[in-house]
Scaffold this active site. Structure first.
Site, mmCIF file in Angstrom:
data_model
loop_
_atom_site.group_PDB
_atom_site.id
_atom_site.type_symbol
_atom_site.label_atom_id
_atom_site.label_comp_id
_atom_site.label_asym_id
_atom_site.label_seq_id
_atom_site.Cartn_x
_atom_site.Cartn_y
_atom_site.Cartn_z
ATOM 1 N N GLY A 52 45.040 37.334 41.305
ATOM 2 C CA GLY A 52 45.010 37.716 42.707
ATOM 3 C C GLY A 52 46.354 38.294 43.095
ATOM 4 O O GLY A 52 47.034 38.918 42.270
ATOM 5 N N CYS A 53 46.775 38.095 44.318
ATOM 6 C CA CYS A 53 48.043 38.643 44.811
ATOM 7 C C CYS A 53 49.195 38.252 43.884
ATOM 8 O O CYS A 53 49.398 37.071 43.595
ATOM 9 C CB CYS A 53 48.312 38.134 46.219
ATOM 10 S SG CYS A 53 49.886 38.706 46.909
ATOM 11 N N PHE A 54 49.953 39.252 43.438
ATOM 12 C CA PHE A 54 51.007 38.955 42.452
ATOM 13 C C PHE A 54 52.235 38.286 43.048
ATOM 14 O O PHE A 54 53.091 37.806 42.306
ATOM 15 C CB PHE A 54 51.407 40.183 41.635
ATOM 16 C CG PHE A 54 51.618 41.481 42.376
ATOM 17 C CD1 PHE A 54 52.055 41.536 43.687
ATOM 18 C CD2 PHE A 54 51.394 42.698 41.718
ATOM 19 C CE1 PHE A 54 52.264 42.731 44.345
ATOM 20 C CE2 PHE A 54 51.600 43.911 42.363
ATOM 21 C CZ PHE A 54 52.038 43.931 43.686
#
Length: 214
Positions: A52-54
């Site tokens: 998901g969001c890094f």
């Protein structure tokens, strides 16, 4: 971008073309002080993970002893040197990815895989919570045969844990890095590197996800 299904993987011949110019980023990791780009010290290995969001994913790994360097980037797609805005359209094929450079003599691959599985939901295809699209898909891109075998074995192990707790099937993409899209890890914009160190109150949807890997 009306009418685009961001949860459907774009075909290579339909992806955005991109550009030849590489993203310009700082030379050093803002937390670890190590290089963001290789060459890496002898004996070190590289693993690529998408959770998901890094932003939150990168922080999880730079905090693990034995990890030499981390970086936020894009992998698994076909657009050359994509930027964040393009990746967000799901027209590049990339997933937000963390490059994890580690010293196997100081941290085991199993420790890294445990951190991967336990800190996101690998059962939700092309999304993490409210973040929806192929850029948020769960993925492990291995750079060695041993990594690939370990990742596949860890998936089976964690699926047993999830099934015992009535969770669904793992949808994580596991592949050799060379076969993930065009096989290239593209560094994200400099402001994404070490984002939650630079912005301690920034957005993060990562953390222990109810089921232990051990």
């Amino acid at each position: 971008m009306l009418g685009i299904d961001k949860t459907r993987m774009i075909a290579a011949d339909k992806a955005l073309t991109g550009r030849d110019a590489e993203m310009q980023i700082a030379d050093r990791h803002v937390v670890l002080g190590t290089p963001l780009k290789g060459p890496w010290p002898e004996g070190h290995e590289v693993l690529y993970v998408g959770m998901g969001c890094f932003w939150g994913a990168e922080r999880i790994f730079w905090q693990i002893p034995g990890v030499y360097s981390t970086a936020a980037g894009y992998m698994g797609g076909w657009t050359r040197n994509p930027n964040y805005q393009e990746t967000c359209t799901s027209l590049t094929g990339h997933t937000e990815t963390v490059q994890v450079v580690y010293d196997p003599s100081k941290v085991s691959l199993d420790t890294l895989l445990a951190a991967f599985w336990e800190n996101h939901d690998p059962t939700t295809p092309n999304r993490q919570g409210g973040d929806i699209g192929t850029q948020y898909r769960s993925a492990i891109f291995a750079t060695t045969d041993a990594q690939l075998a370990a990742a596949e074995a860890s998936r089976e192990r964690y699926q047993e844990r999830l099934s015992a707790e009535a969770f669904g099937a793992i949808t994580t993409q596991i592949a050799p890095a060379a076969e993930a899209g065009d096989g290239t890890f593209y560094y994200a914009e400099d402001y994404h590197q070490g984002y939650l160190h630079k912005n301690p109150d920034g957005y993060c949807n990562h953390g222990f996800c109810q089921v232990s890997y051990a």
